[in-house]
Design a protein around this motif. Sequence first.
Motif, PDB file in Angstrom:
ATOM      1  N   MET A  82      23.823 -24.589  -7.827  1.00 43.89           N
ATOM      2  CA  MET A  82      23.330 -24.827  -9.360  1.00 43.89           C
ATOM      3  C   MET A  82      22.956 -26.221  -9.444  1.00 43.89           C
ATOM      4  O   MET A  82      23.579 -27.202  -9.021  1.00 43.89           O
ATOM      5  CB  MET A  82      24.212 -24.182 -10.244  1.00 43.89           C
ATOM      6  CG  MET A  82      24.328 -22.844 -10.049  1.00 43.89           C
ATOM      7  SD  MET A  82      25.786 -22.147 -11.092  1.00 43.89           S
ATOM      8  CE  MET A  82      25.008 -22.252 -12.809  1.00 43.89           C
ATOM      9  N   LYS A  83      21.942 -26.402 -10.357  1.00 48.12           N
ATOM     10  CA  LYS A  83      21.525 -27.634 -10.826  1.00 48.12           C
ATOM     11  C   LYS A  83      22.802 -28.247 -11.838  1.00 48.12           C
ATOM     12  O   LYS A  83      23.231 -27.678 -12.311  1.00 48.12           O
ATOM     13  CB  LYS A  83      20.150 -27.723 -11.199  1.00 48.12           C
ATOM     14  CG  LYS A  83      18.933 -27.475 -10.484  1.00 48.12           C
ATOM     15  CD  LYS A  83      17.743 -27.089 -11.150  1.00 48.12           C
ATOM     16  CE  LYS A  83      17.352 -28.494 -12.074  1.00 48.12           C
ATOM     17  NZ  LYS A  83      15.935 -28.119 -12.630  1.00 48.12           N
ATOM     18  N   ASP A  84      22.510 -29.658 -11.766  1.00 44.56           N
ATOM     19  CA  ASP A  84      23.423 -30.337 -12.797  1.00 44.56           C
ATOM     20  C   ASP A  84      23.159 -30.072 -14.219  1.00 44.56           C
ATOM     21  O   ASP A  84      24.206 -29.700 -14.972  1.00 44.56           O
ATOM     22  CB  ASP A  84      23.605 -31.878 -12.490  1.00 44.56           C
ATOM     23  CG  ASP A  84      24.187 -32.414 -11.411  1.00 44.56           C
ATOM     24  OD1 ASP A  84      24.913 -31.625 -10.566  1.00 44.56           O
ATOM     25  OD2 ASP A  84      23.654 -33.232 -10.744  1.00 44.56           O
ATOM     26  N   ILE A  85      21.860 -29.907 -14.646  1.00 44.99           N
ATOM     27  CA  ILE A  85      21.552 -29.346 -15.893  1.00 44.99           C
ATOM     28  C   ILE A  85      20.548 -28.250 -15.747  1.00 44.99           C
ATOM     29  O   ILE A  85      19.663 -28.326 -15.088  1.00 44.99           O
ATOM     30  CB  ILE A  85      20.734 -30.522 -16.665  1.00 44.99           C
ATOM     31  CG1 ILE A  85      21.724 -31.776 -16.870  1.00 44.99           C
ATOM     32  CG2 ILE A  85      20.001 -30.217 -18.051  1.00 44.99           C
ATOM     33  CD1 ILE A  85      21.162 -32.771 -17.596  1.00 44.99           C
ATOM     34  N   GLY A  87      31.407 -23.249 -18.601  1.00 47.93           N
ATOM     35  CA  GLY A  87      31.552 -24.422 -19.208  1.00 47.93           C
ATOM     36  C   GLY A  87      30.415 -25.327 -19.833  1.00 47.93           C
ATOM     37  O   GLY A  87      30.307 -26.349 -19.643  1.00 47.93           O
ATOM     38  N   ILE A  88      29.393 -24.402 -20.578  1.00 47.75           N
ATOM     39  CA  ILE A  88      28.149 -25.078 -21.101  1.00 47.75           C
ATOM     40  C   ILE A  88      28.240 -24.783 -22.685  1.00 47.75           C
ATOM     41  O   ILE A  88      28.804 -23.986 -23.237  1.00 47.75           O
ATOM     42  CB  ILE A  88      26.948 -24.590 -20.391  1.00 47.75           C
ATOM     43  CG1 ILE A  88      26.666 -23.209 -20.519  1.00 47.75           C
ATOM     44  CG2 ILE A  88      27.061 -24.967 -18.833  1.00 47.75           C
ATOM     45  CD1 ILE A  88      25.493 -22.610 -19.820  1.00 47.75           C
ATOM     46  N   ASP A  89      27.253 -25.373 -23.368  1.00 49.71           N
ATOM     47  CA  ASP A  89      27.232 -25.220 -24.793  1.00 49.71           C
ATOM     48  C   ASP A  89      26.268 -23.694 -25.222  1.00 49.71           C
ATOM     49  O   ASP A  89      25.467 -23.790 -24.536  1.00 49.71           O
ATOM     50  CB  ASP A  89      26.500 -26.311 -25.389  1.00 49.71           C
ATOM     51  CG  ASP A  89      27.607 -27.443 -25.537  1.00 49.71           C
ATOM     52  OD1 ASP A  89      28.739 -26.962 -25.867  1.00 49.71           O
ATOM     53  OD2 ASP A  89      27.128 -28.479 -25.608  1.00 49.71           O
ATOM     54  N   TYR A  90      26.821 -23.009 -25.741  1.00 50.72           N
ATOM     55  CA  TYR A  90      25.941 -21.772 -26.504  1.00 50.72           C
ATOM     56  C   TYR A  90      25.163 -22.424 -27.580  1.00 50.72           C
ATOM     57  O   TYR A  90      25.914 -22.895 -28.659  1.00 50.72           O
ATOM     58  CB  TYR A  90      27.090 -20.639 -26.808  1.00 50.72           C
ATOM     59  CG  TYR A  90      26.225 -19.732 -27.783  1.00 50.72           C
ATOM     60  CD1 TYR A  90      25.016 -18.839 -27.321  1.00 50.72           C
ATOM     61  CD2 TYR A  90      26.851 -19.399 -29.073  1.00 50.72           C
ATOM     62  CE1 TYR A  90      24.532 -17.981 -28.028  1.00 50.72           C
ATOM     63  CE2 TYR A  90      26.068 -18.339 -29.759  1.00 50.72           C
ATOM     64  CZ  TYR A  90      25.081 -17.553 -29.337  1.00 50.72           C
ATOM     65  OH  TYR A  90      24.331 -16.882 -30.041  1.00 50.72           O
ATOM     66  N   MET A 115      17.013 -30.432 -22.425  1.00 51.98           N
ATOM     67  CA  MET A 115      16.559 -31.655 -21.399  1.00 51.98           C
ATOM     68  C   MET A 115      17.873 -32.347 -21.007  1.00 51.98           C
ATOM     69  O   MET A 115      17.892 -33.140 -19.996  1.00 51.98           O
ATOM     70  CB  MET A 115      15.672 -32.441 -22.047  1.00 51.98           C
ATOM     71  CG  MET A 115      14.398 -31.483 -22.065  1.00 51.98           C
ATOM     72  SD  MET A 115      13.077 -32.553 -22.864  1.00 51.98           S
ATOM     73  CE  MET A 115      12.613 -33.964 -21.919  1.00 51.98           C
ATOM     74  N   ARG A 116      18.808 -32.588 -21.952  1.00 54.14           N
ATOM     75  CA  ARG A 116      19.880 -33.487 -21.853  1.00 54.14           C
ATOM     76  C   ARG A 116      21.289 -32.842 -21.270  1.00 54.14           C
ATOM     77  O   ARG A 116      22.271 -33.488 -21.214  1.00 54.14           O
ATOM     78  CB  ARG A 116      20.085 -34.460 -23.109  1.00 54.14           C
ATOM     79  CG  ARG A 116      20.545 -33.822 -24.193  1.00 54.14           C
ATOM     80  CD  ARG A 116      20.624 -34.609 -25.633  1.00 54.14           C
ATOM     81  NE  ARG A 116      20.661 -34.054 -26.622  1.00 54.14           N
ATOM     82  CZ  ARG A 116      21.966 -33.502 -27.147  1.00 54.14           C
ATOM     83  NH1 ARG A 116      23.041 -33.624 -26.405  1.00 54.14           N
ATOM     84  NH2 ARG A 116      21.895 -32.932 -28.371  1.00 54.14           N
ATOM     85  N   LYS A 117      21.467 -31.395 -21.487  1.00 54.35           N
ATOM     86  CA  LYS A 117      22.474 -30.867 -21.065  1.00 54.35           C
ATOM     87  C   LYS A 117      22.431 -29.487 -20.742  1.00 54.35           C
ATOM     88  O   LYS A 117      21.419 -28.703 -21.386  1.00 54.35           O
ATOM     89  CB  LYS A 117      23.561 -30.914 -22.116  1.00 54.35           C
ATOM     90  CG  LYS A 117      23.257 -30.431 -23.478  1.00 54.35           C
ATOM     91  CD  LYS A 117      24.325 -30.654 -24.638  1.00 54.35           C
ATOM     92  CE  LYS A 117      24.008 -29.929 -25.803  1.00 54.35           C
ATOM     93  NZ  LYS A 117      25.453 -30.391 -26.753  1.00 54.35           N
ATOM     94  N   SER A 118      23.353 -28.596 -20.098  1.00 56.81           N
ATOM     95  CA  SER A 118      23.238 -27.373 -19.784  1.00 56.81           C
ATOM     96  C   SER A 118      23.547 -26.493 -21.238  1.00 56.81           C
ATOM     97  O   SER A 118      24.553 -26.633 -21.702  1.00 56.81           O
ATOM     98  CB  SER A 118      24.099 -26.898 -18.721  1.00 56.81           C
ATOM     99  OG  SER A 118      23.721 -27.652 -17.493  1.00 56.81           O
ATOM    100  N   VAL A 119      22.688 -25.565 -21.231  1.00 55.45           N
ATOM    101  CA  VAL A 119      22.605 -24.753 -22.678  1.00 55.45           C
ATOM    102  C   VAL A 119      22.397 -23.354 -22.264  1.00 55.45           C
ATOM    103  O   VAL A 119      21.715 -23.032 -21.243  1.00 55.45           O
ATOM    104  CB  VAL A 119      21.750 -25.320 -23.524  1.00 55.45           C
ATOM    105  CG1 VAL A 119      22.312 -26.429 -24.116  1.00 55.45           C
ATOM    106  CG2 VAL A 119      20.487 -25.018 -23.434  1.00 55.45           C
ATOM    107  N   ILE A 120      23.108 -22.349 -22.860  1.00 58.45           N
ATOM    108  CA  ILE A 120      22.601 -20.927 -23.067  1.00 58.45           C
ATOM    109  C   ILE A 120      22.072 -20.575 -24.376  1.00 58.45           C
ATOM    110  O   ILE A 120      22.959 -20.889 -25.239  1.00 58.45           O
ATOM    111  CB  ILE A 120      23.460 -20.137 -22.440  1.00 58.45           C
ATOM    112  CG1 ILE A 120      23.215 -18.558 -22.412  1.00 58.45           C
ATOM    113  CG2 ILE A 120      24.932 -20.138 -23.320  1.00 58.45           C
ATOM    114  CD1 ILE A 120      24.211 -17.658 -21.687  1.00 58.45           C
ATOM    115  N   MET A 121      21.029 -19.859 -24.316  1.00 57.34           N
ATOM    116  CA  MET A 121      20.383 -19.473 -25.702  1.00 57.34           C
ATOM    117  C   MET A 121      19.968 -18.080 -25.867  1.00 57.34           C
ATOM    118  O   MET A 121      19.375 -17.705 -24.795  1.00 57.34           O
ATOM    119  CB  MET A 121      19.286 -20.570 -26.122  1.00 57.34           C
ATOM    120  CG  MET A 121      18.782 -20.340 -27.692  1.00 57.34           C
ATOM    121  SD  MET A 121      17.366 -21.462 -27.812  1.00 57.34           S
ATOM    122  CE  MET A 121      18.121 -23.160 -27.390  1.00 57.34           C
TER     123      MET A 121
END
Length: 216
Positions: free
Chosen positions: A1-4, A29-32, A117-123
């Motif tokens: 998996m990529k860092d972001i 461990g990413i932001d929703y 673009m600046r952090k891993s997220v799920i939407m």
Amino acid sequence: MKDIFKVAIDGPSGAGKSTIAKAVAKNLGIDYVDTGAMYRAVGYKASSRGVSPEDREAVKHLMEDTDIDFADGDIILDGEIINDKIRTPEISKAASLYSAIPEVREKLVEIQRKMGMRKSVIMDGRDIGTNVFRDAEYKIFLTASAKERAERRFEELTAKGQKVDFDEVLRDIEKRDHDDMTRALNPLRKAEDAVEIDTTGLSIDEVIERVLKEIK
């Protein structure tokens, strides 16, 4: 998996998108990114400043000076955590009014893309994989039969003490499906590169496991 990386979850009403997205975010461990909360934040800010939704010029200026972010489950508006301030009926009504304004939607999509673009997220939503995050590394399309989605909604409302008619709930689900799929701007549809998961008959844990398997 990529860092972001970005995870886009789309699907019709009642498919369990938000529940699954929150659980997957916690597991990874990413932001929703709660898009509904973003519109609530705009409603809260506009109401606090006395900006009417009819005053498009004032709304435009308001959005130019607006920043929204998520961190550790908190929603942050212009540097201030506003979790409790946006969960009122008044703010819910305001969010609905401002969400219909093109300038508001455009600004929030811009903020969402910058977050990705600046952090891993799920939407999750109706057009995340087809519009907001077209370049998402992971795209999931959650669906379920209209009958099952209506049953979930019926049980949810009944548990809250509301008296509802199942057939009416089912008709509402079917109408929302039709409206979402036929609207002119960014209609609900499965992205060509999305993995479809039919949640009919599956438990929440089983769906979470399926989504995590696709990502990992």
